[in-house]
Design an enzyme around this catalytic site. Structure first.
Site, short mmCIF file in Angstrom:
data_model
loop_
_atom_site.label_atom_id
_atom_site.label_comp_id
_atom_site.label_asym_id
_atom_site.label_seq_id
_atom_site.Cartn_x
_atom_site.Cartn_y
_atom_site.Cartn_z
N LYS A 95 92.17 21.77 -12.13
CA LYS A 95 91.21 22.85 -12.47
C LYS A 95 91.39 24.03 -11.53
CE LYS A 95 86.24 23.49 -13.41
NZ LYS A 95 85.86 24.66 -12.65
N HIS A 125 76.70 21.67 -12.36
CA HIS A 125 78.12 22.00 -12.08
C HIS A 125 79.02 21.17 -13.00
CE1 HIS A 125 78.02 24.35 -7.99
NE2 HIS A 125 77.46 25.00 -8.99
N GLU A 158 79.52 24.90 -3.46
CA GLU A 158 80.88 24.40 -3.72
C GLU A 158 81.37 23.43 -2.65
OE1 GLU A 158 83.57 27.97 -5.70
OE2 GLU A 158 83.64 27.62 -3.57
O1 LIG Z 1 81.32 33.12 -9.34
C1 LIG Z 1 82.03 32.20 -8.95
O2 LIG Z 1 83.27 32.30 -8.85
C2 LIG Z 1 81.39 30.93 -8.57
C3 LIG Z 1 80.05 30.88 -8.31
C4 LIG Z 1 79.35 29.63 -7.93
O3 LIG Z 1 78.66 29.15 -9.09
P1 LIG Z 1 77.09 28.75 -9.10
O4 LIG Z 1 76.30 29.92 -8.67
O5 LIG Z 1 76.88 28.32 -10.50
O6 LIG Z 1 76.97 27.61 -8.12
C5 LIG Z 1 80.32 28.58 -7.43
O7 LIG Z 1 79.67 27.36 -7.25
C6 LIG Z 1 81.48 28.44 -8.39
O8 LIG Z 1 82.37 27.45 -7.96
C7 LIG Z 1 82.26 29.73 -8.48
C1 LIG Z 2 81.18 25.00 -9.60
C2 LIG Z 2 82.51 25.17 -9.65
O1 LIG Z 2 83.22 25.73 -10.66
P1 LIG Z 2 82.91 26.73 -11.84
O2 LIG Z 2 83.67 27.98 -11.54
O3 LIG Z 2 83.44 26.03 -13.06
O4 LIG Z 2 81.42 26.96 -11.90
C3 LIG Z 2 83.37 24.72 -8.53
O5 LIG Z 2 84.58 25.02 -8.55
O6 LIG Z 2 82.88 24.04 -7.61
#
Ligand SMILES: O=C(O)C1=C[C@@H](OP(=O)(O)O)[C@@H](O)[C@H](O)C1
Ligand SMILES: C=C(OP(=O)(O)O)C(=O)O
Length: 431
Positions: free
Chosen positions: A417, A347, A320
């Site tokens: 968002k 993403h 992130e």
């Molecule tokens: O579980 C969560 O709240 C998240 C997990 C991560 O996703 P990814 O594992 O797909 O990167 C992160 O990047 C996303 O912003 C939020």
């Molecule tokens: C990857 C992201 O979001 P999401 O929760 O939609 O996966 C993010 O906020 O960087």
């Protein structure tokens, strides 16, 4: 909650340029990831609960609406919410571009008494979910789904019940597949053992966050790293009680980066001394790039250096943060290598392609590697940064605009968002 900024005020948004060091005290709203988990856990609990400091933003409001559509009562329209669980029923859910709503509720839908259908933004059709659907099918859940560039996708229908007590999933594309199954697990008659098979799971702090949130509500979870990584969750009722959400540390990162980019100072209050948020990784990263950081009485203060050092870092745990780190790397006086983040291609947009393209457009030097980015020092010039509907690409453009004159950002409103007030908050420290 809506942004103070509306596209009709001017799109692209002229990013504030600040030739002096910025100085600011920025109160950041609640964590998107914690808010999403606590809402789901509360909706599936055996008693009403309360959430204080919840994030209100597009992603979390979509989560609230989806849970309401399935039968949960959620009272309160600010950041203090009361959640009164009820048996879930079939519904139609708009997931927008929220990975948490898409993945978490695809699993939770298996508990509903009736089919749950899902649709979302066009960009969501390119985000992966196939391995999670495979896992749900191993539990006897019926799935109908569309076909997209990354396998099965929206529009999607999920129909339970789920049976069985073991599932194997390849979560190398997103940690959210594991988190989704963990959130479902205590509510299955025999609990669930989730085994990951495949390349390493990214964003592991987010899995730890799910485990911790469930344990706080009374779940019993054992993790095993002996052989393939697995999580065993016992069945049982949950009682979350009253939860206060920490500030969103990933959303704090562009403000801290503003201090680093300009050699200024930014303080974020209520910074947790201990946290599962991957966003906390920003502090040692900024220190390695030359900043100084102190945490005192919950106030995190970051002061930027005279010039920014490049960094060689594996960001697999904290993907992130990539757009923030990449923006600083593009302003650094030595090369940077960001690795371990191939999954960012799935993403909100393909973030590796987006960052490489936007840095190059501004005269910088940035190329994609197999699993990340390589960025070299080069003078940047003004231009229009595309946000690709991605909140973190929009804040990436804002950081560059602080020090590079003449940068504007398309669709800054997409920051709604996870941080609807971003333009106002940014202008407060930079003008
Ligand atoms: O579980 C969560 O709240 C998240 C997990 C991560 O996703 P990814 O594992 O797909 O990167 C992160 O990047 C996303 O912003 C939020
Ligand atoms: C990857 C992201 O979001 P999401 O929760 O939609 O996966 C993010 O906020 O960087």
């Amino acid at each position: 909650m809506t942004s103070q900024f509306h596209p009709s005020n001017g799109d692209p948004w002229p990013a504030p340029h600040h030739s002096e060091p910025v100085s600011g005290f920025v109160t950041v709203p609640g964590s998107k990831s914690l808010t999403a988990r606590h809402l789901v856990i509360a909706a599936l609990s055996s008693s009403p609960s309360r959430l204080s400091g919840a994030l209100r933003s597009r992603d979390t409001d979509l989560m609230i609406e989806a849970l309401r559509a399935m039968g949960t009562t959620i009272e309160g329209d600010g950041d203090d919410l009361t959640i009164i669980p009820a048996p879930l029923h079939g519904a139609h859910i708009d997931v927008g571009l929220a990975g948490t709503v898409f993945r978490f509720l695809a699993a939770v839908a298996a508990l509903a008494d009736g089919p749950v259908s899902f649709d979302g933004d066009a960009a969501m059709y390119a985000r992966p979910i196939g391995p999670l659907l495979d896992g749900l099918e191993q539990l006897g859940v019926k799935i109908t789904a569309g076909e997209g560039p990354r396998g099965r996708t929206l529009p999607l229908t999920v129909e339970g019940p789920a049976s069985g007590s073991a599932v194997t999933v390849d979560a190398s594309g997103s940690s959210q597949f594991v988190s989704a199954l963990l959130l479902l697990a205590p509510h299955l008659p025999h609990g669930l053992t989730i085994t990951h098979e495949g390349e390493s799971v990214p964003s592991l702090p987010h899995v730890a966050m799910t485990v911790e949130a469930l344990r706080r509500a009374g779940a019993s979870i054992e993790e095993s790293t002996d052989g393939p990584v697995s999580w065993t969750v016992a069945p049982g009722p949950l009682h979350p009680g009253h939860i206060t959400v920490e500030p969103d540390l990933s959303n704090a990162s562009p403000f801290l980066a503003a201090a680093v980019a300009t050699g200024g100072t930014v303080t974020i209050p209520h910074w947790p001394a201990q946290t599962t948020q991957a966003g906390a990784h920003i502090v040692p990263i900024l220190e390695r790039m030359g900043a100084t950081a102190t945490l005192s009485d919950g106030n995190l203060t970051v002061t930027g250096p005279g010039s920014i050092s490049g960094i060689d870092i594996d960001l697999r745990d904290a993907g992130e943060l990539t757009p923030t780190v990449a923006a600083l790397a593009a302003l650094a006086d030595s090369p940077s290598r960001l690795s371990g983040i191939a999954h960012l291609r799935g993403h909100e947009t393909d973030r590796l392609a987006a960052i490489a393209s936007e840095v190059t457009k501004l005269g910088g030097r940035c190329v994609e590697t197999r699993d990340g980015l390589f960025i070299e020092p080069a003078p940047l010039h003004g231009g229009v940064v595309d946000s690709y509907e991605d909140h973190r690409m929009a804040t990436f453009g804002a950081i560059l605009g602080l020090v590079v004159p003449g940068i504007s950002v398309i669709d800054i409103a997409c920051t709604s968002k996870t941080l609807p007030d971003f333009p106002t908050m940014w202008e407060a420290i930079t003008t």
